[in-house]
Scaffold this motif. Structure first.
Motif, PDB file in Angstrom:
ATOM      1  N   CYS A  23       0.796  -1.223   0.000  1.00  0.00           N
ATOM      2  CA  CYS A  23       0.000   0.000   0.000  1.00  0.00           C
ATOM      3  C   CYS A  23       0.827   1.270   0.000  1.00  0.00           C
ATOM      4  N   ASP A 110      -5.779   3.552   7.225  1.00  0.00           N
ATOM      5  CA  ASP A 110      -5.752   3.965   5.813  1.00  0.00           C
ATOM      6  C   ASP A 110      -5.316   2.796   4.921  1.00  0.00           C
ATOM      7  N   GLN A 111      -4.359   2.012   5.371  1.00  0.00           N
ATOM      8  CA  GLN A 111      -3.930   0.855   4.594  1.00  0.00           C
ATOM      9  C   GLN A 111      -5.035  -0.196   4.531  1.00  0.00           C
ATOM     10  N   ARG A 113      -8.190   0.415   4.484  1.00  0.00           N
ATOM     11  CA  ARG A 113      -9.174   0.913   3.514  1.00  0.00           C
ATOM     12  C   ARG A 113      -8.771   0.567   2.081  1.00  0.00           C
ATOM     13  N   GLN A 114      -7.488   0.453   1.832  1.00  0.00           N
ATOM     14  CA  GLN A 114      -6.974   0.196   0.487  1.00  0.00           C
ATOM     15  C   GLN A 114      -6.776  -1.295   0.187  1.00  0.00           C
ATOM     16  N   LYS A 115      -7.039  -2.149   1.138  1.00  0.00           N
ATOM     17  CA  LYS A 115      -6.795  -3.579   0.986  1.00  0.00           C
ATOM     18  C   LYS A 115      -7.690  -4.151  -0.112  1.00  0.00           C
ATOM     19  N   GLU A 116      -7.091  -4.646  -1.160  1.00  0.00           N
ATOM     20  CA  GLU A 116      -7.828  -5.122  -2.327  1.00  0.00           C
ATOM     21  C   GLU A 116      -8.663  -6.366  -2.063  1.00  0.00           C
ATOM     22  N   SER A 134     -15.357  -4.174   7.756  1.00  0.00           N
ATOM     23  CA  SER A 134     -15.044  -4.780   6.462  1.00  0.00           C
ATOM     24  C   SER A 134     -15.231  -6.289   6.503  1.00  0.00           C
TER      25      SER A 134
END
Length: 188
Positions: A23, A110-111, A113-116, A134
């Motif tokens: 990330c 924040d990381q 939130r970006q986890k694919e 999530s």
């Protein structure tokens, strides 16, 4: 059946660590690329596996200390993840056979939130801390509530121990309630 959940959690943790590790960005400059992400393996983490959450605390939130399962807890030094889980004492947050995991990590909200590999369901507050809810795309039966910490974040996961049997209650609602109950006992 518990071994299936443990294996699933380990795989998710390893996959999550790999995804989150990617990330960070880089910046090009005259001296070459400079990484803007911090090294998640260099942070000393709160360890939920080695008595940092007392038996009294675990019982007060409805978890049985005798059922502790260690998902990842390297023997020494920094680590990007330390994860343990427990079985509930009772059905205060829904019935059915499930586990509750406490993930302590140096990765940030924040990381996450970006986890694919995850689908963010929504933003939340865990008491006074910013957080998010999530689910892993590959495992819609469990739910994570992640919230900020100086070390990175904490994640509380509720997962069914098997795909069979009666599953009563929403795992995200349960994870939110466990997160709110555990948050005061976790470092800021």
């Amino acid at each position: 059946m518990r071994s299936v959940v443990v294996m699933r959690a380990v795989v998710c943790g390893v996959v999550g660590a790999g995804v989150l590790a990617g990330c960070g960005g880089t910046e090009e400059g005259s001296a070459g690329p400079v990484t803007t992400a911090r090294d998640p393996d260099s942070v000393e983490l709160f360890n939920p596996c080695r008595g940092a959450l007392s038996d009294e605390v675990l019982m007060s939130v409805g978890l049985d200390p005798a059922t502790k399962g260690v998902l990842t807890d390297p023997p020494g030094g920094p680590s990007a993840w330390r994860v343990c889980d427990w079985m509930p004492i009772d059905d205060r947050y829904g019935s059915g056979s499930r586990s509750v995991s406490v993930f302590s990590t140096s990765f940030t909200l924040d990381q996450a939130r970006q986890k694919e590999s995850a689908t963010v369901i929504g933003e939340t507050m865990v008491n006074s801390r910013a957080g998010l809810i999530s689910k892993e795309k590959s495992d819609r039966e469990s739910c994570y509530v992640s919230f900020e910490a100086e070390q990175g974040m904490f994640e509380i996961n509720v997962a069914w121990l098997s795909t069979e049997g009666l599953h009563i209650g929403d795992t995200c609602e349960m994870a939110s309630k466990y997160a709110a109950a555990l948050e005061p006992h976790l470092p800021k």
